[in-house]
Every structure is written in structure tokens, then in C-alpha cells.
Design a protein around this motif. Structure first.
Motif, mmCIF file in Angstrom:
data_model
loop_
_atom_site.group_PDB
_atom_site.id
_atom_site.type_symbol
_atom_site.label_atom_id
_atom_site.label_comp_id
_atom_site.label_asym_id
_atom_site.label_seq_id
_atom_site.Cartn_x
_atom_site.Cartn_y
_atom_site.Cartn_z
ATOM 1 N N VAL A 267 11.993 -25.467 10.721
ATOM 2 C CA VAL A 267 11.169 -24.757 9.725
ATOM 3 C C VAL A 267 11.487 -23.259 9.682
ATOM 4 N N PRO A 268 11.255 -22.641 8.511
ATOM 5 C CA PRO A 268 11.411 -21.184 8.406
ATOM 6 C C PRO A 268 10.202 -20.472 9.034
ATOM 7 N N PRO A 269 10.385 -19.201 9.387
ATOM 8 C CA PRO A 269 9.272 -18.472 10.008
ATOM 9 C C PRO A 269 8.185 -18.136 8.987
ATOM 10 N N VAL A 270 6.957 -18.027 9.463
ATOM 11 C CA VAL A 270 5.843 -17.594 8.606
ATOM 12 C C VAL A 270 5.764 -16.065 8.584
ATOM 13 N N HIS A 271 5.992 -15.449 9.732
ATOM 14 C CA HIS A 271 5.778 -13.995 9.822
ATOM 15 C C HIS A 271 7.060 -13.185 9.653
ATOM 16 N N GLY A 272 8.198 -13.859 9.556
ATOM 17 C CA GLY A 272 9.465 -13.178 9.268
ATOM 18 C C GLY A 272 9.738 -12.032 10.225
ATOM 19 N N ASP A 273 10.057 -10.872 9.660
ATOM 20 C CA ASP A 273 10.415 -9.719 10.483
ATOM 21 C C ASP A 273 9.260 -9.211 11.339
ATOM 22 N N SER A 274 8.036 -9.616 11.016
ATOM 23 C CA SER A 274 6.878 -9.158 11.799
ATOM 24 C C SER A 274 6.653 -9.976 13.060
ATOM 25 N N SER A 275 7.407 -11.058 13.218
ATOM 26 C CA SER A 275 7.133 -11.955 14.340
ATOM 27 C C SER A 275 7.341 -11.296 15.697
ATOM 28 N N GLY A 276 8.329 -10.421 15.819
ATOM 29 C CA GLY A 276 8.583 -9.797 17.120
ATOM 30 C C GLY A 276 7.394 -8.970 17.583
ATOM 31 N N VAL A 277 6.888 -8.146 16.677
ATOM 32 C CA VAL A 277 5.805 -7.234 17.060
ATOM 33 C C VAL A 277 4.475 -7.988 17.204
ATOM 34 N N ARG A 278 4.279 -9.003 16.381
ATOM 35 C CA ARG A 278 3.055 -9.828 16.510
ATOM 36 C C ARG A 278 3.084 -10.630 17.812
ATOM 37 N N GLY A 279 4.251 -11.160 18.151
ATOM 38 C CA GLY A 279 4.381 -11.923 19.391
ATOM 39 C C GLY A 279 4.118 -11.049 20.615
ATOM 40 N N ALA A 280 4.549 -9.781 20.552
ATOM 41 C CA ALA A 280 4.275 -8.853 21.662
ATOM 42 C C ALA A 280 2.764 -8.728 21.853
ATOM 43 N N ALA A 281 2.037 -8.603 20.751
ATOM 44 C CA ALA A 281 0.561 -8.518 20.844
ATOM 45 C C ALA A 281 -0.024 -9.792 21.446
ATOM 46 N N TRP A 282 0.545 -10.940 21.075
ATOM 47 C CA TRP A 282 0.022 -12.232 21.549
ATOM 48 C C TRP A 282 0.384 -12.526 23.003
ATOM 49 N N LEU A 283 1.139 -11.622 23.653
ATOM 50 C CA LEU A 283 1.413 -11.818 25.096
ATOM 51 C C LEU A 283 0.095 -11.837 25.881
ATOM 52 N N TRP A 284 -0.959 -11.269 25.292
ATOM 53 C CA TRP A 284 -2.295 -11.299 25.913
ATOM 54 C C TRP A 284 -3.143 -12.350 25.221
ATOM 55 N N ASN A 285 -2.615 -13.555 25.139
ATOM 56 C CA ASN A 285 -3.315 -14.646 24.443
ATOM 57 C C ASN A 285 -4.043 -15.522 25.476
ATOM 58 N N ASP A 286 -4.957 -14.893 26.253
ATOM 59 C CA ASP A 286 -5.691 -15.690 27.237
ATOM 60 C C ASP A 286 -7.056 -15.074 27.524
#
Ligand SMILES: [Zn+2]
Length: 286
Positions: A267-286
Motif C-alpha cells: 500500500v501507499p503511505p497515508v502521511h507521505g513526507d510527514s511520516s518521518g516526523v509523525r513517527g518520531a512523535a509516536w515513539l512515545w506511544n505508550d
């Protein structure tokens, strides 16, 4: 409000976002990276976090952290530095740091194209070829901090059309990256036709070069499916914009997968170029 701050520490720009508890973006800013300047990089990140305020801090970097030190970074001034420790000292709060391809995979797994899937393989097909593995919402870093780095495996089952094996900057020959990166795609097209074009120009021609690319991607991803058996494979990077990959590659990978059926979705990405920075934020997903 206490949200999640994500920082994408790239080679040319540093991007920051703040996600609220629901994952909605409430702040975004980008500044140029002080290239070659380690202390300047620390203070640039510090300034961004200070502007945002309270919140957990996750950082994505183009490299890996091993025993607290940065390695494999193309931002070479970070190599060998205790980046997380120095950022924690500068920011006065704990920091989680992860490879940028892992951040991409995490972003798409949490609230993107892999949402709800147990095992997600995130693939970067850009200037280089990288990857990240997320299982049940957690990044798998690995014993050597290289989990998901399929780009420097050899291209599987090479045929005469794949020879000679191109040299890779890593010192090996015939790495997957030398065929499937954007520059690798351009190189292959030029070797076959004599035309020197950019990857996106070749993709728009939809000719034999794109078919060769799809067949190599199918072979290479089949190797990943045999090891990891992911529910979803999400493509990122410039080549992820080629719509044909999502129909053609799953048609081709079955013959290389050790199974009578393949239900893995490409599948293609939903967040595109924003995925890197959003994923960094989600490192605290607990
Ligand atoms: Zn290589």
C-alpha cells in the motif's frame, strides 16, 4: 496540553511537529540543519522544542543508535556522538531516538496505511533503500540496530538482465539498493537505453525499465515476506508515488514466496513526507 513532539533531524532540514493526544497536528516548523556543526544541531533542536513547550520528545535520524552512540548516519557530524544523552541534557527531559525509516514505519502503523495491522514493514525507496519493522505498535530495533535494513542484501535470484552487479557505496556489489533506489532506477534505464533521465521521468514512460524495476522489487520483497511475513508493506520515498507498483508487484511476488497464497497488502503511505516526523512523535506511544 501535554502532547507528543516529533523531530525529524535530516541532513538538510530539521522539522518539528506537535501531535495532540488524538494524533492531530497542532504545530509544525522547519529550520535548516546546521550542517557539519554538532553543537549547532543540538541547539537548533533545543530552540524548536522550547518554542513548542511541554510534551514528550521523539527524534528521527538518518542513521542508527548503538550503545548510545550514532552510527550509519549520512549526516556524518553525528557519527560517534552520544546524541540522545546530549539532547536530554539540553532539553531537560528524556528523549527517544530512532532511525528515520523506523519512524516512517511507526507512523504508518499507528494511524496510517498499516493502521490496525499486527506486523508492518515500512519501506523507503528514495535516494537510498531502507526499511523498518513495527510489531503491535512497537519498533523492532534489533540486536545490531539494523532490523529492516533489507537494502544492502544482495538482489535475490539475479538473472542475466541484472548483470553486471553494480558497486554499492557500502563496499558490496549488487545490493538491492543499487537497483531499487531512485538513482539505481536511473542507472539501470541509462545502461539499457543510453537515456539519462530522472527516476520520475522514467516512471512516467511506463516502459520496459519500469517492468524491470517492478520485477526486481517483487523478488526483493518476497525475500522479506519469507522472513517476516508482514500483514502490510507500506512504500515511502520518491518511488512510492509510482501508482503501478501497487498492482503489478503483488502480481509478481507470489512465485518467489514460500506459500500457496500471499495475503500481504502492498500500500501507499497515508502521511507521505510527514511520516518521518509523525513517527518520531509516536515513539512515545505508550
Ligand atoms: Zn550496499
Amino acid at each position: 496540553m501535554n502532547g507528543r513532539i516529533g523531530i525529524d533531524l535530516g541532513g538538510t532540514k530539521i522539522e518539528a511537529v506537535m501531535l495532540d493526544r488524538s494524533g492531530r497536528e497542532v504545530f509544525r516548523k522547519r529550520v535548516p540543519t546546521p550542517r557539519g556543526d554538532y553543537a549547532g544541531t543540538i541547539s537548533a533542536v533545543g530552540d524548536l522544542v522550547q518554542q513548542i513547550g511541554e510534551g514528550t520528545v521523539g527524534i528521527g535520524i538518518p542513521g542508527a543508535e548503538s550503545k548510545g552512540l550514532i552510527k550509519n548516519a549520512n549526516s556524518t557530524w553525528l557519527i560517534g556522538k552520544p546524541l540522545a544523552k546530549d539532547l536530554e541534557a539540553a532539553l531537560g527531559r528524556p528523549v527517544r531516538l530512532e532511525n528515520d525509516a523506523n519512524c516512517f514505519a511507526l507512523s504508518e502503523a499507528v494511524d496510517g496505511a498499516g493502521k490496525g495491522a499486527a506486523v508492518v514493514f515500512g519501506v523507503i525507496l528514495g535516494t537510498g533503500v531502507g526499511g523498518g519493522i513495527v510489531v503491535d505498535g512497537k519498533v523492532i530495533r534489533g540486536a545490531n540496530a539494523i532490523a529492516g535494513e533489507w537494502g544492502h542484501n544482495p538482489l535475490p535470484a539475479p538473472t542475466a538482465a541484472d548483470l553486471p552487479h553494480p558497486d554499492c557505496y557500502c563496499g558490496r556489489k549488487g545490493c538491492i539498493e543499487t537497483y531499487l533506489s531512485g538513482p539505481g532506477f536511473s542507472r539501470d534505464h541509462e545502461a539499457r537505453t543510453g537515456q539519462r533521465l530522472k527516476a520520475e521521468e522514467i516512471a512516467s514512460l511506463e516502459d520496459e525499465s519500469l517492468s524491470r524495476y517492478e520485477e526486481r522489487l517483487a523478488r526483493s520483497l518476497a525475500g522479506v515476506i519469507n522472513v517476516l511475513d508482514p500483514d502490510v508493506i507500506v512504500l515511502g520515498g520518491g518511488m512510492s508515488n509510482v501508482a503501478r507498483l501497487y498492482t503489478e508487484v503483488p502480481r509478481l511476488w507470489g512465485r518467489h514466496v514460500f506459500s500457496d497464497r500471499v495475503t500481504t497488502r502492498l500500500v501507499p503511505p497515508v502521511h507521505g513526507d510527514s511520516s518521518g516526523v509523525r513517527g518520531a512523535a509516536w515513539l512515545w506511544n505508550d
